[in-house]
Design an enzyme around this catalytic site. Structure first.
Site, PDB file in Angstrom:
ATOM      1  N   TYR A 113     -22.738   0.117  24.383  1.00  0.00           N
ATOM      2  CA  TYR A 113     -23.085   0.822  23.132  1.00  0.00           C
ATOM      3  C   TYR A 113     -23.694   2.174  23.478  1.00  0.00           C
ATOM      4  O   TYR A 113     -24.517   2.292  24.392  1.00  0.00           O
ATOM      5  CB  TYR A 113     -24.094   0.001  22.323  1.00  0.00           C
ATOM      6  CG  TYR A 113     -24.649   0.712  21.108  1.00  0.00           C
ATOM      7  CD1 TYR A 113     -24.031   0.590  19.868  1.00  0.00           C
ATOM      8  CD2 TYR A 113     -25.784   1.522  21.202  1.00  0.00           C
ATOM      9  CE1 TYR A 113     -24.527   1.252  18.756  1.00  0.00           C
ATOM     10  CE2 TYR A 113     -26.286   2.183  20.099  1.00  0.00           C
ATOM     11  CZ  TYR A 113     -25.654   2.046  18.871  1.00  0.00           C
ATOM     12  OH  TYR A 113     -26.139   2.713  17.766  1.00  0.00           O
ATOM     13  N   GLU A 173     -22.125   7.611  16.792  1.00  0.00           N
ATOM     14  CA  GLU A 173     -22.300   6.243  17.304  1.00  0.00           C
ATOM     15  C   GLU A 173     -20.964   5.719  17.809  1.00  0.00           C
ATOM     16  O   GLU A 173     -19.971   5.725  17.087  1.00  0.00           O
ATOM     17  CB  GLU A 173     -22.827   5.328  16.195  1.00  0.00           C
ATOM     18  CG  GLU A 173     -23.096   3.900  16.664  1.00  0.00           C
ATOM     19  CD  GLU A 173     -23.569   3.007  15.532  1.00  0.00           C
ATOM     20  OE1 GLU A 173     -24.574   2.290  15.707  1.00  0.00           O
ATOM     21  OE2 GLU A 173     -22.926   3.021  14.460  1.00  0.00           O
TER      22      GLU A 173
END
Length: 413
Positions: A120, A208
């Site tokens: 991530y 993101e």
């Protein structure tokens, strides 16, 4: 008071690709035939077909054509064409869409890549740091909030000096914390730097990537991305804001946006009295939420959130009323204005013009407080006194200075 810019997945990926960030090869199609040709052109071992809507949960969604799933994998280009026929032009319903779903106008035909490991990565503006922050975790492909709650030691941060920019040592350290080793570490650091440069270039508030992964062939790829933009930078990001997809909005939201009004429809009704829907108009999002709350507390349910904003003009007030009164479900209107930076007389003039020209037929409760509120109340009172409009209030029979009394009044209308 405008809504946030929304980009489709393919638009975000094109932005990334154009700025050196590695993503899957893909094409966008408007028809089933285009999807078939795109699948052939990809010449990939496996193809992923994705319906392009702004809502999440596409993979588990259902089309009103009967097709299940908005994301499909296949090795046969002909299957892509067949699936696209059941996607394009049909509504896809997911957990994040209205019950009837959202119409799919485009599909993305992309090369399917195997993922050997998922991480991530996000870049965001952090108030507490007064600037950008890199946030990463070696556990990707899952809800990052769950990782932060269960394994906070797996969340890594790098605070970036916005004037100096990202340092190579920071990018290398984040790549190492994400678990990239050997040549992949340098490759990941390079991709992190390019993502940061994109973040600055497009005036993003957040980029993101989840998952930020590696393939068995040794490539670091941004498989899925979400980009949020600073709406205040629209004046210098015209090309990006021109991509804003408004097709999924309610028509009334698009109409409101033309006049710099923020409109959000709510499923409101008032069971305790004869009116079934209640609309309210305010200036300021915080004031709008407070108005929602006090209506609920007094037994009502608001049917919309309409924010006029602090720099409202008389013409905008008129257009706001025009939008509300065009809805046949409107049975009452509450106007709640705090005149800190807006002149209440402007609001009053806009209201009286709307009442006069639109021939308002529903009960109206007005609360004006702040700059020139007495003059606004007086002007409004004189107008309504002459035309006998259906306005209720306490101060000179026009406005409620007490918000609680306003809410009780509108619920009882």
């Amino acid at each position: 008071s405008r809504r946030w810019l929304n980009l489709q997945e393919y638009q975000s990926k094109k932005l990334m690709s154009d700025n050196g960030v590695r993503v899957q090869r893909f094409f966008v199609a408007d028809t089933a035939n285009e999807a078939l040709e795109a699948a052939k052109r990809l010449n990939a071992k496996e193809i992923v077909l994705k319906a392009q809507i702004l809502a999440g949960g596409r993979g588990k969604g259902v089309f009103n054509s009967g097709l299940k799933g908005g994301v499909h994998l296949t090795k046969d280009p002909n299957v892509v064409g067949q699936l696209a026929k059941q996607m394009i032009g049909y509504n896809l319903a997911t957990k994040q869409t209205p019950k009837e779903g959202v119409k799919v106008n485009k599909v993305m035909v992309a090369e399917a890549l195997d993922i050997s490991r998922e991480t991530y990565l996000a870049i965001l503006m952090d108030r507490s740091c007064n600037g950008p922050v890199l946030v990463g975790s070696p556990q990707g492909g899952v809800d990052i909030e769950e990782v932060a709650a269960s394994n906070p030691e797996l969340i890594f941060k790098e605070q970036i000096d916005i004037f100096e920019g990202i340092k190579d040592s920071q990018a290398q350290r984040m790549a190492e914390n994400l678990g990239f080793v050997g040549p992949l570490k340098s490759q990941a650091a390079d991709q992190i730097t390019k993502l940061y440069n994109l973040f600055l270039k497009v005036d993003a508030t957040q980029v993101e990537v989840n998952p930020f992964g590696e393939t068995p062939e040794g490539q670091v790829v941004s498989f899925d991305a979400k980009i949020n933009f600073d709406d205040n930078a629209e004046f210098r990001q015209k090309d990006i804001f021109a991509m804003d997809d408004k097709s999924e909005n309610e028509p009334i939201e698009n109409e409101a946006a033309k006049y710099d009004l923020k409109y959000i429809g709510l499923d409101g009704n008032i069971a305790s009295c004869l009116v079934s829907h209640l609309h309210f108009t305010v200036n300021g999002a915080g004031l709008a939420m407070a108005t929602c709350d006090i209506i609920f507390l007094n037994g009502g349910k608001p049917a919309n959130f309409l924010d006029l904003g602090g720099g409202v003009k008389e013409a905008q007030v008129y257009q706001a009323f025009k939008l509300l009164t065009a809805d046949p479900k409107v049975e009452a209107i509450l106007v709640n204005i705090f005149g800190g930076i807006v002149n209440c007389a402007i609001i009053a003039n806009g209201i009286t013009k709307a009442c006069r020209e639109l021939e308002l037929k529903v009960p109206l409760v007005v609360r004006l407080e702040g700059a020139t509120d007495k003059w606004g109340s007086y002007a409004h009172f004189k107008e309504t006194e002459n035309s006998k409009e259906n306005v209720t209030g306490i101060q000179e029979n026009v406005t409620h200075q007490n918000l609680s009394k306003c809410a009780i009044g509108i619920v009882l209308c």
